[in-house]
Design a protein around this motif. Structure first.
Motif, PDB file in Angstrom:
ATOM      1  N   PRO A   1      -9.482   1.578   8.523  1.00  0.00           N
ATOM      2  CA  PRO A   1      -8.670   0.354   8.505  1.00  0.00           C
ATOM      3  C   PRO A   1      -7.803   0.205   9.738  1.00  0.00           C
ATOM      4  O   PRO A   1      -7.541   1.172  10.469  1.00  0.00           O
ATOM      5  CB  PRO A   1      -7.817   0.517   7.242  1.00  0.00           C
TER       6      PRO A   1
ATOM      7  N   SER B   1      -0.907 -13.123   8.557  1.00  0.00           N
ATOM      8  CA  SER B   1      -2.274 -13.019   8.035  1.00  0.00           C
ATOM      9  C   SER B   1      -3.176 -14.065   8.678  1.00  0.00           C
ATOM     10  O   SER B   1      -4.344 -13.791   8.995  1.00  0.00           O
ATOM     11  CB  SER B   1      -2.278 -13.162   6.511  1.00  0.00           C
TER      12      SER B   1
ATOM     13  N   TYR C   1       0.211  -6.236   7.717  1.00  0.00           N
ATOM     14  CA  TYR C   1      -1.100  -6.735   7.304  1.00  0.00           C
ATOM     15  C   TYR C   1      -2.137  -5.695   7.711  1.00  0.00           C
ATOM     16  O   TYR C   1      -2.144  -5.236   8.862  1.00  0.00           O
ATOM     17  CB  TYR C   1      -1.421  -8.076   7.964  1.00  0.00           C
ATOM     18  N   HIS C   2      -2.969  -5.293   6.784  1.00  0.00           N
ATOM     19  CA  HIS C   2      -3.932  -4.228   7.056  1.00  0.00           C
ATOM     20  C   HIS C   2      -5.250  -4.534   6.366  1.00  0.00           C
ATOM     21  O   HIS C   2      -5.331  -5.375   5.469  1.00  0.00           O
ATOM     22  CB  HIS C   2      -3.389  -2.886   6.547  1.00  0.00           C
ATOM     23  N   GLY C   3      -6.279  -3.855   6.789  1.00  0.00           N
ATOM     24  CA  GLY C   3      -7.574  -4.044   6.144  1.00  0.00           C
ATOM     25  C   GLY C   3      -8.697  -3.400   6.926  1.00  0.00           C
ATOM     26  O   GLY C   3      -8.517  -2.909   8.046  1.00  0.00           O
TER      27      GLY C   3
ATOM     28  N   LEU D   1      -2.138  -7.195  -1.230  1.00  0.00           N
ATOM     29  CA  LEU D   1      -1.755  -7.887  -0.008  1.00  0.00           C
ATOM     30  C   LEU D   1      -1.852  -9.403  -0.146  1.00  0.00           C
ATOM     31  O   LEU D   1      -1.060 -10.138   0.443  1.00  0.00           O
ATOM     32  CB  LEU D   1      -2.635  -7.403   1.146  1.00  0.00           C
TER      33      LEU D   1
ATOM     34  N   SER E   1       0.822  -1.204   0.000  1.00  0.00           N
ATOM     35  CA  SER E   1       0.000   0.000   0.000  1.00  0.00           C
ATOM     36  C   SER E   1       0.857   1.255   0.000  1.00  0.00           C
ATOM     37  O   SER E   1       2.051   1.216   0.326  1.00  0.00           O
ATOM     38  CB  SER E   1      -0.922   0.024   1.235  1.00  0.00           C
TER      39      SER E   1
END
Length: 245
Positions: A170, A208, A161-163, A132, A54
């Motif tokens: 987020p 993850s 790790y993001h979301g 990702l 990102s």
């Protein structure tokens, strides 16, 4: 290539702006698990390897690095972007231009020099921003070449790790893995690349999986890197509770 031109005063100002405004405005949670300065790497220069998925990755790494003490941190950045946002040089960013073999070589030599001088360097060995979930994780050989030039360096793999999970903004988590302290000078670049690729790839899968197994709730192992306010859904829940009373 464009070298870093660190400015302590600008760094202090921008760190506050980044942490108190940019990140707080756009993220509900930013957390870290593991040690970015592991005792096993004490006395060695550190090369941080991070997956790249990102636009925010550099600012998240910068925020995490800014909480550490006693070390100067540098960040490799795409030359086109660094020319566009030249002020990042004052924060420790320097460029790489992957379209020019000569420029790539210069950037890698500069990275090794920073490490030899005792700095810590953050690079994104995939060489580009990829989704990702992109698999397999494939690393360029630049990191291996740097380690050949600075074999005393410790490698700390950092996965991000993001979301969007259970809030309107987020959440991002960084996991710092165990340092890699291999005899880089005795290994060829392909062997080094395979070791780095396997370590970073396995760590990203475990990272993850940890988030997914918690169904989007943040595991307690990730300690907050900043204070955040309520997200929109939390404000609505609080308002709903007041109305009921």
């Amino acid at each position: 290539m464009l070298e870093a031109a660190k400015s302590r005063s600008f760094d202090r100002w921008f760190y506050c702006y980044n942490s108190l405004y940019l990140l707080r405005r756009h993220f509900h949670f930013i957390g870290l698990s593991g040690e970015l300065q592991p005792p096993a790497a004490a006395g060695r220069p550190v090369l941080y390897l991070m997956n790249h998925s990102s636009w925010w990755d550099g600012l998240l790494a910068y925020h995490a690095a800014g909480r550490l003490s006693g070390t100067r941190h540098y960040f490799m950045m795409e030359e086109e972007q660094l020319r566009k946002y030249a002020f990042f040089r004052k924060l420790g960013a320097y460029s790489i231009n992957r379209s020019s073999t000569g420029d790539v070589s210069a950037s890698l030599r500069y990275t090794a020099r920073l490490l030899h001088e005792g700095g810590s360097v953050w690079i994104y060995p995939e060489g580009e921003i990829l989704p990702l979930g992109h698999r397999p994780l494939v690393l360029k050989e630049g990191a291996a070449l740097v380690l050949r030039m600075c074999p005393q360096a410790a490698v700390v793999p950092v996965t991000l790790y993001h979301g969007l999970f259970r809030h309107t903004r987020p959440e991002a988590t960084l996991l710092a893995g165990a340092p890699l302290l291999l005899p880089w000078g005795e290994m060829d670049r392909r062997s080094i690349s395979r070791e780095l690729e396997a370590a970073l790839g396995a760590q990203l899968e475990a990272h993850s999986g940890q988030i997914l197994n918690h169904k989007g709730y943040m595991p307690e192992s990730f300690r907050p890197l900043m204070k955040t306010g309520r997200s929109t859904n939390e404000w609505l829940d609080a308002l709903k509770g007041r109305v009921r009373r």
